[in-house]
Design an enzyme around this catalytic site. Structure first.
Site, PDB file in Angstrom:
ATOM      1  N   GLY A   1       0.840  -1.206   0.000  1.00  0.00           N
ATOM      2  CA  GLY A   1       0.000   0.000   0.000  1.00  0.00           C
ATOM      3  C   GLY A   1       0.864   1.240   0.000  1.00  0.00           C
TER       4      GLY A   1
ATOM      5  N   GLY B   1      -0.280   4.557   0.070  1.00  0.00           N
ATOM      6  CA  GLY B   1      -0.954   5.789   0.483  1.00  0.00           C
ATOM      7  C   GLY B   1      -0.084   6.522   1.489  1.00  0.00           C
ATOM      8  CG  LEU B   2      -1.325  10.399   3.226  1.00  0.00           C
ATOM      9  CD1 LEU B   2      -2.299  11.171   4.097  1.00  0.00           C
ATOM     10  CD2 LEU B   2      -0.143  11.294   2.838  1.00  0.00           C
TER      11      LEU B   2
ATOM     12  CG  HIS C   1     -18.134  12.579   5.357  1.00  0.00           C
ATOM     13  ND1 HIS C   1     -18.838  13.708   5.020  1.00  0.00           N
ATOM     14  CD2 HIS C   1     -16.911  13.007   5.763  1.00  0.00           C
ATOM     15  CE1 HIS C   1     -18.064  14.768   5.215  1.00  0.00           C
ATOM     16  NE2 HIS C   1     -16.886  14.372   5.662  1.00  0.00           N
TER      17      HIS C   1
ATOM     18  CB  SER D   1     -14.119  18.463   2.407  1.00  0.00           C
ATOM     19  OG  SER D   1     -13.475  18.871   3.581  1.00  0.00           O
TER      20      SER D   1
ATOM     21  NE  ARG E   1     -15.693  13.889   9.247  1.00  0.00           N
ATOM     22  CZ  ARG E   1     -14.603  13.652   8.546  1.00  0.00           C
ATOM     23  NH1 ARG E   1     -14.173  12.423   8.398  1.00  0.00           N
ATOM     24  NH2 ARG E   1     -13.949  14.644   7.982  1.00  0.00           N
TER      25      ARG E   1
ATOM     26  NE  ARG F   1     -11.174   9.284   9.772  1.00  0.00           N
ATOM     27  CZ  ARG F   1     -11.361  10.375   9.035  1.00  0.00           C
ATOM     28  NH1 ARG F   1     -10.895  11.551   9.456  1.00  0.00           N
ATOM     29  NH2 ARG F   1     -12.016  10.311   7.898  1.00  0.00           N
TER      30      ARG F   1
ATOM     31  CB  SER G   1      -8.035  10.008   8.631  1.00  0.00           C
ATOM     32  OG  SER G   1      -8.275  10.956   7.623  1.00  0.00           O
ATOM     33  CG  LEU G   2      -5.316  13.673   5.801  1.00  0.00           C
ATOM     34  CD1 LEU G   2      -5.253  15.044   5.137  1.00  0.00           C
ATOM     35  CD2 LEU G   2      -5.126  12.590   4.773  1.00  0.00           C
TER      36      LEU G   2
END
Lengths: 286, 667
Positions: free
Chosen positions: B10, B12-13, B237, B251, B298, B414, B419-420
């Protein structure tokens, strides 16, 4: 949930439409057109059209065929994966809305792979060369390391507003596909050649060919960053080497097709001036 | 000795952060991804990344409060030491990303600009337009490319991770993977495997997640014996744009920049939104949550939007559910500067300009708080021991999980823009632990007998070949996927009921049996997407069953997991003594419920079904307290609760126990 609803105001009333797809079973194989019939649904995009085709895998003539292969990921035009040529225009298939396409050309949609990259299969192409160009121009900030040593340099809002659009480049390759100077380079793996040898040979070929607007723009992005500028010289050297900025024919197609409206020709102009000055400095030993 | 290597699955970040940090530590990395890493799902993250900063500090903020907001927003379901460590690394991570050249928005003086996100009262969120995830990912991608050029990193893009290779002692020694172009299956010896493969959104059919987010890599670890925790906690979300192929995220930053959520007071008012007078609009979030207004956490915003449409009949449209998200009161120039990216998405996909016309949005599946169970080593100060090989290790030795596919940081819900942070943090923190793991290993995986690797490769090769050879006329994998998504979306999202969950378990088991009989429309051996998808589909079922069973068994409301049959409700009495009695009873019930349910769900796969046990949560730093956002009678409940907490503290101190935990602002 948001997904179980339909738009009652769908403007388009056609029951079904035809999708013509330029297919190719693998590298070096002949390409051929294939027709599919897709039932119209409101709010479709080319991705959902391809999903319907994959689920059915039957052509308009009723022939069972392998599903069409295509590339995609984010489906919201930020990853760059699903780029292809749609009704003659290179763009992302996720943001290509069926209603609009049928308005422009009633009853039919035409899909083809990008023209400047080797076809892997059907609409999937190999864009390794595009990423290789980012290595060639050293498209990164050469920081000391990743330990905590405090904040980065201060950046004015004006600079940020100039850099941010360049940094939105998602390496989709539209600018390259539309560029008359960017020619297809297809390197085939030889019998008995190791993966590493093949990659090295391909990269060598790529490095001699035109880097393209996206990489020139990235070079300018990093040259304008205070830390990035410490490698400005090597980046300009790369742009002046074989396959560099001199290949650009100023057709300006790149900026016209960029889905993110990145000012690519402005970057090319800046790069032109910067390389000229860099060359003069080299001559005069400055 | 052969060189030791780490395999990261993976890009991703999380995966990129780990790769870059490992390379800096001198460790060779193989980086594997379904897509070119620059196209990973992290690009879809829009709003920003949270950390305490110089400005919020002067308003009374500190790392502890960020930590507190995160566990309070997550309803105390996360082990606290990793969360604490993450909050304290926050400012350093922003500094690092800033140095890497991320084009964060700036103040006139050239500092990082910040915006406010849900679940906090501080402006903690740094952002780069409305494409922050993309910008952060690109910065890490660039650094990894730099290491690739230097020969420390070898990328395997368009490769599908098929499963870890376990030796006879159950230790992970590498992985088997498949080249998605040539379909070659081969094994990769590795001294540690780190899975950072993201969330399992495709289990729900359509979600805000990308097409690569099948959850298959996590599921393959699960099916190889890895534990999976808190699977039932799926974040829906509040604001997404409905679409035929995908539900596109709108967002939270739209609300962070002042966006207001409303519906016309007259059901399905036929007038154009902008022409409806203020007095005839119902700003229901502002009305019901006067403190956080449009920026409640959320799970709460989602339930309110769901409720106003489904139960109160106030949806903007008759035939589909949606509410207005309104930005039209904000100057166009400001919108373009701060939200250009997401407004462009709305405009492109809906053909309407959200700067002049309120957007129509509805909730969509977005993020998995749950994921592969991972361990950590607690430090003496209640954080993590940096450099411990225990950090982020699964229960399978040498197999690690980071990013969205681990369960560690977000508990039951969350917070936006966390999350970032957790992705980058988990990638950075896993690296020094791996360095020590590798130092301690006597032998490199590459030196182990090749029979071990060949055995695993053959298993996967025969599974693949059997799929290709299956006769025609069987089930269609794409249609089964659609059915799975419909069931999951209906029963395991905003509102959960036991009868529906029970029924869904049966349905999904039936679908699983049918999926095993899928036949392929493509039996070729070159870029066969059909077989790759079918394998991913099969691997969705163990996780889908885990989500359903976890939700069925958890008879309570916590964060994103909402069962109306077990909701506590508000206080009803007006007479003070009675109200006090109700508040006492409310707190009694809260404590009893926590005693029973403040536990992580831990699932294991037996080969054909899910077995669930529960594990205590480390809440030693911040004692759990009621989450009271917007509840009627919240003040009274809080009063009772604080008295009880004070009494407990006094008792504890009398016993010479540890220092009292700090109680921070509640609802």
């Amino acid at each position: 949930m948001a997904d179980s609803h339909h738009n009652p105001n769908a403007s388009h009333s056609a029951r079904s439409f035809e999708v013509r797809i330029l297919r190719q079973d693998g590298p070096g194989q002949p390409s051929y057109w294939e027709r599919h019939r897709v039932e119209y649904e409101p709010e479709m995009n080319v991705i959902s059209v391809l999903q319907r085709i994959a689920a059915k895998a039957i052509t308009a003539d009723g022939k069972h065929v392998a599903p069409v292969a295509w590339d995609c990921n984010c489906l919201e035009e930020v990853c760059g994966a699903c780029t292809m040529v749609i009704n003659g225009q290179v763009r992302q298939s996720c943001s290509a809305l069926v209603d609009r396409l049928l308005e422009d050309r009633p009853g039919e949609i035409e899909l083809a792979p990008m023209a400047k990259f080797p076809v892997v299969r059907d609409l999937v192409v190999d864009r390794a060369r595009l990423f290789r160009a980012l290595t060639k121009v050293k498209a990164w900030v050469p920081v000391d390391g990743y330990y905590d040593v405090g904040p980065g340099p201060r950046v004015s809002p004006a600079t940020q507003e100039q850099s941010y659009p360049l940094s939105e480049c998602m390496s989709c390759g539209c600018c390259l596909d539309a560029c008359p100077q960017y020619l297809k380079v297809e390197v085939e793996r030889l019998e008995g050649e190791s993966a590493a040898d093949f990659e090295a040979r391909a990269n060598n070929e790529f490095d001699r060919s035109f880097v393209g607007a996206h990489a020139i723009s990235q070079a300018m992005l990093f040259n304008s960053h205070p830390t990035g500028a410490t490698s400005a010289g090597p980046r300009l050297d790369a742009l002046m080497a074989e396959g560099g900025i001199q290949v650009c024919g100023n057709a300006q197609n790149c900026v016209a097709v960029c889905p993110k409206n990145i000012p690519l020709t402005t970057s090319i102009g800046r790069a032109g001036r910067a390389t000229t000055i860099h060359q003069l400095k080299k001559w005069f030993g400055a | 000795m052969a060189t030791k290597r780490v395999l990261i699955v993976g890009g991703g970040l999380a995966g990129l952060a780990a790769t870059m940090k490992l390379a800096e530590l001198g460790i060779d990395v193989d980086l594997m991804s379904l897509v070119p890493v620059k196209r990973s799902h992290s690009v879809c993250a829009q709003g920003g990344i949270n950390s305490v900063n110089d400005l919020t500090r002067q308003q009374g903020d500190d790392e502890w409060l960020h930590f507190d907001d995160t566990v309070y927003g997550g309803d105390f379901l996360q082990h606290q030491p990793p969360v604490k460590e993450m909050a304290y690394w926050g400012p350093k991570i922003i500094d690092l990303m800033d140095r890497l050249g991320v084009t964060f928005n700036r103040t006139p003086e050239g500092m990082l600009d910040r915006r406010r996100f849900g679940g906090t009262l501080f402006k903690r969120t740094a952002f780069a337009g409305a494409t922050t995830g993309q910008q952060l990912l690109y910065a890490l991608d660039e650094q990894v490319r730099r290491w690739e050029a230097a020969g420390k990193v070898k990328k395997y893009e368009y490769w599908d991770f098929l499963g870890p290779i376990l030796d006879d002692n159950g230790i992970c020694r590498g992985a088997v993977a498949q080249d998605l172009v040539s379909m070659e299956i081969r094994s990769f010896p590795a001294d540690a495997v780190v899975v950072g493969s993201g969330g399992p959104g495709l289990i729900y059919g359509r979600s805000t997640m990308s097409m690569a987010c099948t959850g298959s890599a996590a599921s393959r670890c699960f099916q190889s014996g890895g534990k999976y925790s808190n699977g039932e906690f799926i974040q829906v979300h509040p604001t997404a744009i409905p679409g035929a192929d995908k539900l596109r995220l709108m967002s939270e930053s739209a609300r962070g920049e002042g966006g207001r959520v409303w519906v016309p007071r007259t059901p399905q008012d036929p007038r154009e939104a902008v022409t409806i007078p203020e007095g005839e609009r119902f700003y229901f979030l502002e009305d019901r949550y006067p403190k956080y207004k449009n920026l409640v956490p959320r799970d709460i915003a989602t339930r309110e939007i769901f409720d106003i449409c489904v139960n109160e009949g106030l949806s903007v449209e008759k035939d589909r559910q949606c509410v207005y998200l309104d930005l039209t009161h904000i100057p166009r120039q400001e919108l373009d500067r701060k939200l250009g990216g997401i407004l462009g998405i709305y405009e492109k996909f809906q053909g309407v300009d959200p700067r002049t016309t309120p957007m129509k949005i509805f909730p969509a599946v977005h993020y998995s708080m749950g994921g592969l169970w991972v361990d950590y080593e607690r430090s003496s100060t209640g954080g993590l021991v940096v450099g411990s090989p225990k950090n982020h290790i699964t229960n399978v030795p040498n197999l690690y999980a980071i990013g969205e596919c681990d369960y560690q940081y977000h508990g039951a819900n969350r917070l936006g823009a966390n999350s970032l942070l957790s992705c980058i943090f988990s990638g950075l923190i896993v690296a020094p632990g791996l360095e020590n793991l590798l130092k301690g290993a006597k032998q490199a995986a590459a030196e182990l007998p090749s029979s071990l690797f060949e055995r695993s490769r053959k298993q996967h090769q025969s599974r693949h070949d059997a799929l290709l050879k299956r006769s025609g006329g069987g089930e269609n994998p794409y249609l089964i996927h659609q059915e799975l998504g419909d069931v999951m979306t209906k029963v395991a999202t905003v509102v959960r009921r036991n009868d529906q969950l029970q029924e869904a378990l049966g349905k999904v088991s039936d679908l699983y049996a049918r999926a095993k009989k899928c036949s392929l429309s493509d039996t070729g051996t070159w870029t066969n997407q059909n077989v790759v998808f079918t394998k991913a589909l099969l691997d969705m079922f163990p996780l889908a069953l885990t989500i359903l069973k976890g939700a069925l068994q958890r008879d309570e409301c916590r964060g994103a997991h909402f069962k109306p049959d077990f909701a506590f409700g508000s206080l009803t009495a007006t007479e003070p003594a009675e109200r006090r009695r109700q508040a006492e009873a409310w707190c009694d019930r809260f404590e009893a419920n926590n005693a029973k349910w403040l536990k992580s769900t831990v699932a294991q796969w037996t080969g054909d079904e899910v077995e669930i046990t529960y594990e205590e949560v480390d809440t030693s730093l911040i004692p759990p307290r009621p989450r009271l956002y917007g509840l009627v009678g919240a003040d009274d409940i809080e009063k009772v609760w604080n008295q009880r907490s004070a009494a407990r503290e006094t008792a504890q101190n009398g016993n010479g126990s540890t220092a009292p935990a700090k109680l921070a602002g509640a609802h």
